[in-house]
Scaffold this motif. Structure first.
Motif, PDB file in Angstrom:
ATOM      1  N   GLY A 192      34.128 -53.855 -59.541  1.00 55.99           N
ATOM      2  CA  GLY A 192      33.544 -53.077 -60.630  1.00 55.99           C
ATOM      3  C   GLY A 192      32.818 -51.839 -60.167  1.00 55.99           C
ATOM      4  N   ALA A 193      32.993 -51.439 -58.898  1.00 56.68           N
ATOM      5  CA  ALA A 193      32.248 -50.305 -58.346  1.00 56.68           C
ATOM      6  C   ALA A 193      33.073 -49.023 -58.404  1.00 56.68           C
ATOM      7  CB  ALA A 193      31.846 -50.596 -56.909  1.00 56.68           C
ATOM      8  N   ASP A 194      32.351 -47.902 -58.462  1.00 55.77           N
ATOM      9  CA  ASP A 194      32.990 -46.583 -58.385  1.00 55.77           C
ATOM     10  C   ASP A 194      32.938 -46.007 -56.981  1.00 55.77           C
ATOM     11  OD1 ASP A 194      33.699 -45.995 -61.252  1.00 55.77           O
ATOM     12  OD2 ASP A 194      31.551 -46.339 -61.499  1.00 55.77           O
ATOM     13  N   TYR A 195      31.893 -46.345 -56.245  1.00 55.20           N
ATOM     14  CA  TYR A 195      31.745 -45.859 -54.873  1.00 55.20           C
ATOM     15  C   TYR A 195      31.303 -47.020 -53.991  1.00 55.20           C
ATOM     16  CZ  TYR A 195      31.741 -41.330 -57.231  1.00 55.20           C
ATOM     17  OH  TYR A 195      32.078 -40.243 -58.014  1.00 55.20           O
ATOM     18  N   VAL A 196      31.930 -47.113 -52.810  1.00 58.39           N
ATOM     19  CA  VAL A 196      31.690 -48.235 -51.906  1.00 58.39           C
ATOM     20  C   VAL A 196      31.580 -47.693 -50.480  1.00 58.39           C
ATOM     21  CG1 VAL A 196      32.695 -50.334 -50.918  1.00 58.39           C
ATOM     22  CG2 VAL A 196      32.924 -49.878 -53.369  1.00 58.39           C
ATOM     23  N   SER A 197      30.669 -48.265 -49.697  1.00 58.98           N
ATOM     24  CA  SER A 197      30.634 -47.987 -48.259  1.00 58.98           C
ATOM     25  C   SER A 197      31.015 -49.263 -47.522  1.00 58.98           C
ATOM     26  CB  SER A 197      29.256 -47.499 -47.821  1.00 58.98           C
ATOM     27  OG  SER A 197      28.273 -48.490 -48.058  1.00 58.98           O
ATOM     28  N   ALA A 198      31.749 -49.113 -46.453  1.00 57.71           N
ATOM     29  CA  ALA A 198      32.201 -50.253 -45.652  1.00 57.71           C
ATOM     30  C   ALA A 198      31.088 -50.703 -44.713  1.00 57.71           C
ATOM     31  CB  ALA A 198      33.437 -49.864 -44.854  1.00 57.71           C
ATOM     32  N   PRO A 199      31.178 -51.921 -44.155  1.00 64.43           N
ATOM     33  CA  PRO A 199      30.215 -52.326 -43.127  1.00 64.43           C
ATOM     34  C   PRO A 199      30.187 -51.309 -41.990  1.00 64.43           C
ATOM     35  CG  PRO A 199      31.474 -54.226 -43.849  1.00 64.43           C
ATOM     36  CD  PRO A 199      32.117 -53.014 -44.487  1.00 64.43           C
ATOM     37  N   GLY A 200      28.970 -50.883 -41.619  1.00 62.36           N
ATOM     38  CA  GLY A 200      28.818 -49.903 -40.560  1.00 62.36           C
ATOM     39  C   GLY A 200      28.951 -48.456 -40.997  1.00 62.36           C
ATOM     40  N   GLN A 201      29.302 -48.216 -42.273  1.00 70.01           N
ATOM     41  CA  GLN A 201      29.524 -46.852 -42.755  1.00 70.01           C
ATOM     42  C   GLN A 201      28.372 -46.416 -43.665  1.00 70.01           C
ATOM     43  OE1 GLN A 201      32.410 -46.407 -45.879  1.00 70.01           O
ATOM     44  NE2 GLN A 201      32.960 -44.320 -45.281  1.00 70.01           N
TER      45      GLN A 201
ATOM     46  N   TRP B  47      17.362 -45.045 -41.813  1.00 70.95           N
ATOM     47  CA  TRP B  47      18.744 -45.517 -41.709  1.00 70.95           C
ATOM     48  C   TRP B  47      19.735 -44.398 -42.008  1.00 70.95           C
ATOM     49  CZ3 TRP B  47      21.478 -44.958 -46.203  1.00 70.95           C
ATOM     50  CH2 TRP B  47      20.747 -44.952 -47.402  1.00 70.95           C
ATOM     51  N   ARG B  48      19.293 -43.388 -42.769  1.00 75.30           N
ATOM     52  CA  ARG B  48      20.184 -42.259 -43.084  1.00 75.30           C
ATOM     53  C   ARG B  48      20.525 -41.463 -41.833  1.00 75.30           C
ATOM     54  NH1 ARG B  48      16.930 -38.778 -46.810  1.00 75.30           N
ATOM     55  NH2 ARG B  48      15.256 -39.575 -45.477  1.00 75.30           N
ATOM     56  N   GLN B  49      19.650 -41.521 -40.820  1.00 75.59           N
ATOM     57  CA  GLN B  49      19.899 -40.847 -39.543  1.00 75.59           C
ATOM     58  C   GLN B  49      20.357 -41.828 -38.466  1.00 75.59           C
ATOM     59  OE1 GLN B  49      16.647 -40.095 -41.171  1.00 75.59           O
ATOM     60  NE2 GLN B  49      17.893 -38.552 -42.211  1.00 75.59           N
ATOM     61  N   GLY B  50      20.659 -43.088 -38.853  1.00 70.95           N
ATOM     62  CA  GLY B  50      21.205 -44.048 -37.900  1.00 70.95           C
ATOM     63  C   GLY B  50      20.175 -44.892 -37.173  1.00 70.95           C
ATOM     64  N   TRP B  51      18.951 -45.004 -37.738  1.00 65.61           N
ATOM     65  CA  TRP B  51      17.908 -45.794 -37.091  1.00 65.61           C
ATOM     66  C   TRP B  51      17.329 -46.827 -38.046  1.00 65.61           C
ATOM     67  CZ3 TRP B  51      16.937 -45.725 -31.991  1.00 65.61           C
ATOM     68  CH2 TRP B  51      17.470 -44.647 -31.269  1.00 65.61           C
TER      69      TRP B  51
ATOM     70  N   ASP C  65      25.156 -50.072 -33.397  1.00 67.95           N
ATOM     71  CA  ASP C  65      25.581 -51.073 -32.416  1.00 67.95           C
ATOM     72  C   ASP C  65      24.779 -52.358 -32.607  1.00 67.95           C
ATOM     73  OD1 ASP C  65      26.550 -52.508 -30.297  1.00 67.95           O
ATOM     74  OD2 ASP C  65      26.271 -50.916 -28.807  1.00 67.95           O
ATOM     75  N   PRO C  66      25.097 -53.149 -33.651  1.00 69.13           N
ATOM     76  CA  PRO C  66      24.348 -54.388 -33.903  1.00 69.13           C
ATOM     77  C   PRO C  66      24.362 -55.347 -32.725  1.00 69.13           C
ATOM     78  CG  PRO C  66      25.753 -53.853 -35.769  1.00 69.13           C
ATOM     79  CD  PRO C  66      26.134 -52.918 -34.661  1.00 69.13           C
ATOM     80  N   GLN C  67      25.480 -55.414 -31.985  1.00 71.42           N
ATOM     81  CA  GLN C  67      25.553 -56.319 -30.845  1.00 71.42           C
ATOM     82  C   GLN C  67      24.527 -55.928 -29.787  1.00 71.42           C
ATOM     83  OE1 GLN C  67      27.821 -59.290 -30.023  1.00 71.42           O
ATOM     84  NE2 GLN C  67      25.846 -59.293 -28.973  1.00 71.42           N
TER      85      GLN C  67
ATOM     86  N   ARG D  19      23.589 -57.281 -40.474  1.00 75.55           N
ATOM     87  CA  ARG D  19      24.834 -57.783 -41.081  1.00 75.55           C
ATOM     88  C   ARG D  19      25.588 -56.680 -41.805  1.00 75.55           C
ATOM     89  NH1 ARG D  19      21.648 -62.994 -43.192  1.00 75.55           N
ATOM     90  NH2 ARG D  19      22.196 -64.466 -41.542  1.00 75.55           N
ATOM     91  N   ARG D  20      24.881 -55.704 -42.357  1.00 72.86           N
ATOM     92  CA  ARG D  20      25.556 -54.628 -43.075  1.00 72.86           C
ATOM     93  C   ARG D  20      26.306 -53.695 -42.135  1.00 72.86           C
ATOM     94  NH1 ARG D  20      20.622 -54.181 -45.292  1.00 72.86           N
ATOM     95  NH2 ARG D  20      20.371 -52.097 -44.421  1.00 72.86           N
ATOM     96  N   TYR D  21      25.909 -53.721 -40.862  1.00 70.67           N
ATOM     97  CA  TYR D  21      26.526 -52.817 -39.892  1.00 70.67           C
ATOM     98  C   TYR D  21      27.523 -53.520 -38.980  1.00 70.67           C
ATOM     99  CZ  TYR D  21      23.066 -49.420 -41.374  1.00 70.67           C
ATOM    100  OH  TYR D  21      22.320 -48.545 -42.130  1.00 70.67           O
ATOM    101  N   TYR D  22      27.692 -54.816 -39.165  1.00 70.52           N
ATOM    102  CA  TYR D  22      28.592 -55.596 -38.324  1.00 70.52           C
ATOM    103  C   TYR D  22      29.813 -56.008 -39.140  1.00 70.52           C
ATOM    104  CZ  TYR D  22      30.161 -59.107 -34.972  1.00 70.52           C
ATOM    105  OH  TYR D  22      30.906 -59.824 -34.076  1.00 70.52           O
ATOM    106  N   PRO D  23      31.029 -55.799 -38.626  1.00 66.74           N
ATOM    107  CA  PRO D  23      32.228 -56.065 -39.426  1.00 66.74           C
ATOM    108  C   PRO D  23      32.520 -57.538 -39.665  1.00 66.74           C
ATOM    109  CG  PRO D  23      32.829 -55.408 -37.197  1.00 66.74           C
ATOM    110  CD  PRO D  23      31.352 -55.210 -37.312  1.00 66.74           C
TER     111      PRO D  23
END
Length: 329
Positions: free
Chosen positions: A123-132, A255-259, A302-304, A275-279
């Motif tokens: 039901g979404a119009d815009y989606v971001s993938a894990p890590g994106q 988080w917008r700048q990757g931190w 790099d969650p790992q 978890r949101r950044y790990y596939p």
């Protein structure tokens, strides 16, 4: 080859190891045992894959039950059967059902199978993938930066600009048009004319953080509105709001700048963000460990590496299976 060097099994070898583990727990014949012995000795990676499968077997009930909380309709039937089988004398069925749950878990991880995500995306119009982390421009020229693994639905047809946050978090830079801009999350909503703010879903509620401007937040349609200004945050849960308080908005929204920045956050909260950044999946099994506090800044890409850094400080065990499942205990 350096015999101290650890070999890395291929996905096919890992799957074969799980198949052998399942067979060997179900009254194998002498021929099966001989064939398994030949397979095990044929390649050092086979022995490593089987050792990993045995670890997963020992841990299977915990992760499977944890994931069942998220995907109950997929795994709960297997787990219920496992519980019932403990009260019978047919022990091999208990093993077979445990392995079925374990294998279903493995298949779901390998395929990236997360039904709740699919339902949100439908039901979404815009989606971001894990890590994106993804920025989109809406029809009114407002911009939304979606945190990793997030989804929104947009409706500008009801006399107001309406956005539903379906998963994750979004940072909204709202263009002033004279029409209200409303972000709905769970039972509550944030209402503005023009400002910059974040709305983040939490268990049974949401959290609103304001970077600039003013935002009116209601925990449910009948609740009194709280007005937030820059540097303030409020959370609500089950339709009831907490008291608003001051925060470092720039740090919270890094988080917008990757931190990912934390000050005395629980490890459970940190893992939830990772978890949101790990596939694949990250499962935290130890409740005492989950409650331990973490402070610091970590790269979200790099969650790992983040988990390995925390492992060095906190001393927990970390198991990685099939390259997609990380178990912490």
């Amino acid at each position: 080859m350096n015999h101290t060097e650890r070999v890395t099994p291929t996905p096919a070898q890992e799957q074969a190891a799980f198949a052998w583990l399942s067979l060997l727990h179900d009254q194998p014949s002498s021929g099966d045992q001989l064939t398994f012995s030949h397979w095990l000795q044929a390649d050092p990676a086979h022995a490593e894959a089987y050792a990993q499968a045995q670890v997963m077997w020992e841990l299977s009930e915990g992760p499977a039950r944890t994931l069942a909380d998220e995907d109950a309709f997929a795994l709960q039937g297997y787990l219920d059967s496992m519980n019932r089988s403990r009260h019978t004398r047919v022990r091999r069925w208990s093993g077979a059902l445990a392995m079925a749950a374990c294998l279903l878990l493995m298949v779901s991880i390998g395929a990236g199978w997360q039904p709740s995500r699919w339902i949100d995306d439908l039901g979404a119009d815009y989606v971001s993938a894990p890590g994106q982390v993804r920025t989109v421009t809406l029809a009114d020229q407002s911009q939304v930066t979606l945190d990793a693994d997030s989804a929104i639905a947009v409706d500008f047809s009801r006399g107001e600009r309406h956005v539903q946050l379906r998963r994750g978090a979004g940072f909204f830079s709202v263009t002033h048009t004279g029409e209200p801009f409303v972000v709905e999350a769970q039972k509550g909503q944030a209402r503005v004319l023009g400002t910059q703010f974040e709305v983040r879903l939490q268990p049974r509620g949401a959290q609103v953080t304001v970077l600039s401007g003013r935002v009116g937040v209601t925990a449910n349609k009948n609740a009194e509105q709280q007005v937030l200004i820059a540097g303030q945050q409020v959370a609500y849960r089950d339709g009831t709001a907490e008291k608003l308080h001051a925060v470092d908005s720039e740090a919270q929204l890094a988080w917008r700048q990757g931190w990912l920045n934390y000050y005395k956050a629980s490890l459970a909260d940190v893992v939830q963000d990772l978890r949101r950044y790990y596939p694949g999946r990250i499962v935290l099994l130890n409740d005492e460990l989950a409650a331990r506090r973490v402070s610091g800044s970590f790269p979200s890409k790099d969650p790992q590496a983040v988990l390995s850094s925390l492992q060095g400080v906190m001393g927990f065990e970390q198991h990685r299976v099939l390259g997609q499942l990380i178990i912490l205990r």
